[in-house]
Structures are given as C-alpha cells and as structure tokens.
Design a protein around this motif. Structure first.
Motif, PDB file in Angstrom:
ATOM      1  N   PRO A  37       0.820  -1.231   0.000  1.00  0.00           N
ATOM      2  CA  PRO A  37       0.000   0.000   0.000  1.00  0.00           C
ATOM      3  C   PRO A  37       0.847   1.273   0.000  1.00  0.00           C
ATOM      4  CG  PRO A  37      -0.844  -1.580   1.595  1.00  0.00           C
ATOM      5  CD  PRO A  37       0.486  -2.105   1.135  1.00  0.00           C
ATOM      6  N   VAL A  38       1.938   1.261   0.759  1.00  0.00           N
ATOM      7  CA  VAL A  38       2.832   2.423   0.800  1.00  0.00           C
ATOM      8  C   VAL A  38       3.546   2.580  -0.533  1.00  0.00           C
ATOM      9  CG1 VAL A  38       4.843   3.444   1.924  1.00  0.00           C
ATOM     10  CG2 VAL A  38       3.149   2.197   3.278  1.00  0.00           C
ATOM     11  N   ALA A  39       3.959   1.460  -1.116  1.00  0.00           N
ATOM     12  CA  ALA A  39       4.657   1.492  -2.403  1.00  0.00           C
ATOM     13  C   ALA A  39       3.786   2.123  -3.481  1.00  0.00           C
ATOM     14  CB  ALA A  39       5.070   0.077  -2.807  1.00  0.00           C
ATOM     15  N   GLU A  40       2.503   1.787  -3.469  1.00  0.00           N
ATOM     16  CA  GLU A  40       1.590   2.334  -4.479  1.00  0.00           C
ATOM     17  C   GLU A  40       1.430   3.840  -4.321  1.00  0.00           C
ATOM     18  OE1 GLU A  40      -1.917   0.058  -3.858  1.00  0.00           O
ATOM     19  OE2 GLU A  40      -1.207  -1.679  -5.025  1.00  0.00           O
ATOM     20  N   LEU A  41       1.310   4.288  -3.084  1.00  0.00           N
ATOM     21  CA  LEU A  41       1.166   5.729  -2.841  1.00  0.00           C
ATOM     22  C   LEU A  41       2.427   6.483  -3.246  1.00  0.00           C
ATOM     23  CD1 LEU A  41      -0.647   5.682   0.624  1.00  0.00           C
ATOM     24  CD2 LEU A  41      -1.580   6.578  -1.517  1.00  0.00           C
ATOM     25  N   GLU A  42       3.586   5.946  -2.894  1.00  0.00           N
ATOM     26  CA  GLU A  42       4.834   6.632  -3.225  1.00  0.00           C
ATOM     27  C   GLU A  42       5.098   6.596  -4.722  1.00  0.00           C
ATOM     28  OE1 GLU A  42       7.246   6.255   0.997  1.00  0.00           O
ATOM     29  OE2 GLU A  42       7.808   4.920  -0.649  1.00  0.00           O
ATOM     30  N   ARG A  51      -0.457  16.079  -0.478  1.00  0.00           N
ATOM     31  CA  ARG A  51      -1.522  15.274   0.128  1.00  0.00           C
ATOM     32  C   ARG A  51      -1.156  13.785   0.095  1.00  0.00           C
ATOM     33  NH1 ARG A  51      -5.781  12.208  -0.986  1.00  0.00           N
ATOM     34  NH2 ARG A  51      -5.323  12.198  -3.219  1.00  0.00           N
ATOM     35  N   LEU A  52      -0.642  13.333  -1.040  1.00  0.00           N
ATOM     36  CA  LEU A  52      -0.270  11.927  -1.168  1.00  0.00           C
ATOM     37  C   LEU A  52       0.940  11.585  -0.298  1.00  0.00           C
ATOM     38  CD1 LEU A  52      -0.740  11.269  -4.998  1.00  0.00           C
ATOM     39  CD2 LEU A  52      -2.084  10.324  -3.122  1.00  0.00           C
ATOM     40  N   GLU A  53       1.879  12.520  -0.189  1.00  0.00           N
ATOM     41  CA  GLU A  53       3.044  12.285   0.675  1.00  0.00           C
ATOM     42  C   GLU A  53       2.613  12.125   2.128  1.00  0.00           C
ATOM     43  OE1 GLU A  53       6.840  14.438  -1.527  1.00  0.00           O
ATOM     44  OE2 GLU A  53       5.516  15.637  -0.250  1.00  0.00           O
ATOM     45  N   ALA A  54       1.684  12.971   2.563  1.00  0.00           N
ATOM     46  CA  ALA A  54       1.187  12.881   3.927  1.00  0.00           C
ATOM     47  C   ALA A  54       0.442  11.565   4.151  1.00  0.00           C
ATOM     48  CB  ALA A  54       0.280  14.065   4.236  1.00  0.00           C
ATOM     49  N   LYS A  55      -0.323  11.172   3.140  1.00  0.00           N
ATOM     50  CA  LYS A  55      -1.067   9.918   3.239  1.00  0.00           C
ATOM     51  C   LYS A  55      -0.122   8.724   3.286  1.00  0.00           C
ATOM     52  CE  LYS A  55      -4.955   7.494   1.091  1.00  0.00           C
ATOM     53  NZ  LYS A  55      -5.935   7.500  -0.052  1.00  0.00           N
ATOM     54  N   ALA A  87       3.016   8.768   4.351  1.00  0.00           N
ATOM     55  CA  ALA A  87       3.717   8.804   5.639  1.00  0.00           C
ATOM     56  C   ALA A  87       2.836   8.257   6.753  1.00  0.00           C
ATOM     57  CB  ALA A  87       4.147  10.233   5.958  1.00  0.00           C
ATOM     58  N   GLU A  88       1.562   8.607   6.714  1.00  0.00           N
ATOM     59  CA  GLU A  88       0.618   8.110   7.726  1.00  0.00           C
ATOM     60  C   GLU A  88       0.445   6.600   7.607  1.00  0.00           C
ATOM     61  OE1 GLU A  88      -4.048   8.733   9.130  1.00  0.00           O
ATOM     62  OE2 GLU A  88      -3.218   9.933   7.494  1.00  0.00           O
ATOM     63  N   ALA A  89       0.333   6.117   6.361  1.00  0.00           N
ATOM     64  CA  ALA A  89       0.181   4.676   6.136  1.00  0.00           C
ATOM     65  C   ALA A  89       1.417   3.914   6.595  1.00  0.00           C
ATOM     66  CB  ALA A  89      -0.078   4.408   4.657  1.00  0.00           C
ATOM     67  N   LEU A  90       2.586   4.508   6.361  1.00  0.00           N
ATOM     68  CA  LEU A  90       3.841   3.864   6.770  1.00  0.00           C
ATOM     69  C   LEU A  90       3.941   3.785   8.290  1.00  0.00           C
ATOM     70  CD1 LEU A  90       6.518   2.769   5.514  1.00  0.00           C
ATOM     71  CD2 LEU A  90       7.491   5.006   5.998  1.00  0.00           C
ATOM     72  N   THR A  91       3.603   4.887   8.967  1.00  0.00           N
ATOM     73  CA  THR A  91       3.662   4.909  10.425  1.00  0.00           C
ATOM     74  C   THR A  91       2.702   3.897  11.029  1.00  0.00           C
ATOM     75  OG1 THR A  91       4.279   7.245  10.426  1.00  0.00           O
ATOM     76  CG2 THR A  91       3.359   6.353  12.475  1.00  0.00           C
ATOM     77  N   GLN A  92       1.482   3.848  10.495  1.00  0.00           N
ATOM     78  CA  GLN A  92       0.485   2.905  11.002  1.00  0.00           C
ATOM     79  C   GLN A  92       0.913   1.465  10.747  1.00  0.00           C
ATOM     80  OE1 GLN A  92      -3.453   3.616   9.495  1.00  0.00           O
ATOM     81  NE2 GLN A  92      -4.389   1.967  10.696  1.00  0.00           N
ATOM     82  N   LEU A  93       1.468   1.207   9.585  1.00  0.00           N
ATOM     83  CA  LEU A  93       1.902  -0.144   9.225  1.00  0.00           C
ATOM     84  C   LEU A  93       3.003  -0.622  10.156  1.00  0.00           C
ATOM     85  CD1 LEU A  93       1.688  -2.454   7.110  1.00  0.00           C
ATOM     86  CD2 LEU A  93       3.455  -1.271   5.804  1.00  0.00           C
ATOM     87  N   TYR A  94       3.998   0.231  10.410  1.00  0.00           N
ATOM     88  CA  TYR A  94       5.148  -0.169  11.208  1.00  0.00           C
ATOM     89  C   TYR A  94       4.869  -0.161  12.714  1.00  0.00           C
ATOM     90  CZ  TYR A  94       8.654  -1.024   7.694  1.00  0.00           C
ATOM     91  OH  TYR A  94       9.385  -1.598   6.682  1.00  0.00           O
TER      92      TYR A  94
END
Length: 316
Positions: free
Chosen positions: A10-15, A38-42, A44-51
């Motif tokens: 999911p993070v890979a797709e956003l980045e 907006r996508l960068e923030a999204k 970053a949020e997805a990465l933090t939640q995932l980890y």
C-alpha cells in the motif's frame, strides 16, 4: 530505487503515485504540488500505522532488509579513528566479523561486529555475516587486548548464525563460540552489545554476552531462525510465520523477558529508510549504557554480567 517488502505494497503504491506526479509536474509544468503533498502525507501516515503493528514475521523481513545499515555503516557513523585488526593468530582472517579499536565520543573503545555486506561481491566476501571459528577467535583476541588496555567493548550483532560448514566444524566452531562467550563474561571492562539486525543463535551470543544488551526496534534475536524452527518442529518451512510468532523473537517480547535491556527506536519505516537517524539513536543508547557502567570496577562488572544472564528465565 527503493526496495519494498511484500507487506509494504500500500505504501509502495502511494509513493509510486507521488513520483509519477512529480514527473508530470517537471515535464509539462502542471501545478500539482498540493496533490503531491496530500499523497506524501497519506503515504507517511500509512507507513507509520503499518510499522506500529508489525507481526513477528514482518519484523523478521525488516531485520533482513538488504538496505538495512550494516556494521560498516554503523562503524562510520558511530566511531572516529576506527582501525581494524585482522586475523586470529591461529588459522587466518575471517571477514564475517570485523573488529578493531576506535574512539566513541572521544573515548577509546574496542569494536567488534558482524558484517553481512551490502552487495553481491561484499556478501560473498563477508560470508553473509556467518562467521567461522577464526572469526570468533579473532573476537577473543580483540577482547583480550581491550582487557589489557582497559577500554570498553562495543559489539554490533547482525548474523543469521555461525557458519555451519564442514571446514568450520573441523576447526572447532562450537569451541570457538564457547570461548568467545566466556571471554565476554570474563571481561573486567564494560561491554555493550547492540542487535542491529538479526541476532541468530550462538553466533550472536558469542558477541552479545554483555553488561548491557541493546536492540533496534525492528531487529530479531533468537536461538534459531524461524525457518529452521519450522523445519524441525513441523518439517515444513512454510510455517516459518507461525514459528516467528511463537518463538518471541521481537525486541518488545525480549525486553519483557529481560533478555535485552533497551529498545532503540527506529525511524518510521525502519532503519533502512533513514540510516543516519537510526545510527544517531543507537549512538545515544550506547552512550547512556556506557555511562551507567563507568563507575563499576572489574569484579562488579563481572558479577553484574553473570547475574544478568543467570536471571533470564527465572520465575518467582
């Protein structure tokens, strides 16, 4: 180009979308800066939640990430005037373990650690961080020098385990590991070990029998690899994920059991995403650990070390 683990899709797709928009913006001047932000923030949020919710198996994959900083990266970031010493004075040189003397925060220290290598050529040269007997005998030689000159020992552990080859067994692998462990226990100077990636079996214990054992947040530390445990218990390596969960190999589990003393926080997305930040956090943790040991004399250090490991697994 960044390498993504399977669970990071999911993070890979956003980045990837962010990079695509940046390319469009550069190419034809389309004003899409707000969408990129907006996508960068999204992402970053997805990465933090995932980890923040990684499973033990996912942590295993992070600990093995090819871009994760290795001994050589930590050595450059942590120490000044690092001078490596080679050979065990008995058989030969083993590049799976690198060691020597350096300065940490201006103070002389002995540094020993496993090096996995960062590319194919280096991985072969360092044998993927799996040391042979001469590697552990070199570690003993360095610890004896540290003892002679009364300087602290800092060990950086990152190995899947000691090399199990025929030649290593013929040259006394088990004996070399035991003597290295004994050398750690017998030191009259402070020693601090940091599990920076994988801490596998006796190959890790040989360097990690320290007064203070630190562990990076997404590192793993176990008596055997999850694949090895699954092969023995269920005769099926596909059950490695179940083994990782049941073996309690994460920093959080081991902290609870008293196996490690401090968890070093990693940047969002793991140390492989921001090595300088991870190395800086490790530096602070090592400095704190050494500060807590500096007032202890030789007998007190040995006693504290011995009692620390005897206490592991005890129940009231």
């Amino acid at each position: 180009m960044r390498s993504y683990l399977d669970f990071e899709k999911p993070v890979a797709e956003l980045e990837a979308k962010v990079e695509e928009l940046r390319t469009l913006s550069t190419g034809d001047g389309v004003a899409i800066a707000e969408e990129v932000q907006r996508l960068e923030a999204k992402a970053a949020e997805a990465l933090t939640q995932l980890y923040s919710n990684l499973t033990p198996w996912q942590k295993t994959l992070v600990a093995r990430h090819p871009s994760r900083p290795h001994f050589s990266d930590f050595a450059k970031g942590l120490f000044d005037e690092f001078t490596p010493l080679a050979g065990d004075r008995k058989f030969g040189e083993d590049e799976a373990i690198i060691g020597g003397f350096a300065r940490f925060k201006g103070e002389a220290v002995c540094v020993i650690g496993h090096e996995k290598g960062s590319n194919t050529e280096a991985r072969l040269r360092h044998n993927f961080g799996m040391a042979r007997p001469e590697g552990y005998r070199k570690a003993v030689r360095l610890m004896e020098l540290a003892e002679r000159f009364q300087v602290p020992v800092i060990a950086l552990v990152d190995t899947a385990g000691a090399y199990p080859g025929i030649g290593a067994e013929e040259r006394g692998q088990a004996e070399a590991i035991a003597r290295s462990t004994d050398a750690c226990l017998g030191l009259s100077v402070p020693n601090v070990a940091v599990i920076i990636g994988e801490g596998g079996s006796g190959g890790a214990i040989a360097l990690a029998t320290a007064n203070s054992v630190l562990m990076l947040e997404h590192a793993i530390y176990s008596v055997i690899s999850p694949e090895g445990a699954a092969s023995i218990l269920w005769r099926d390596t596909a059950k490695a994920q179940d083994a990782a969960t049941n073996m309690k190999i994460t920093a959080q589990d081991l902290m609870r059991f008293g196996v490690v003393d401090t968890i070093v926080r990693e940047p969002a997305g793991g140390a492989h995403r921001d090595a300088p930040t991870a190395i800086a956090a490790t530096s602070e943790a090592i400095e704190t650990a050494l500060a807590g040991l500096k007032d202890l004399d030789g007998p007190a250090l040995r006693k504290a070390r011995r009692e620390k490991f005897l206490a592991i697994g005890r129940t009231l």
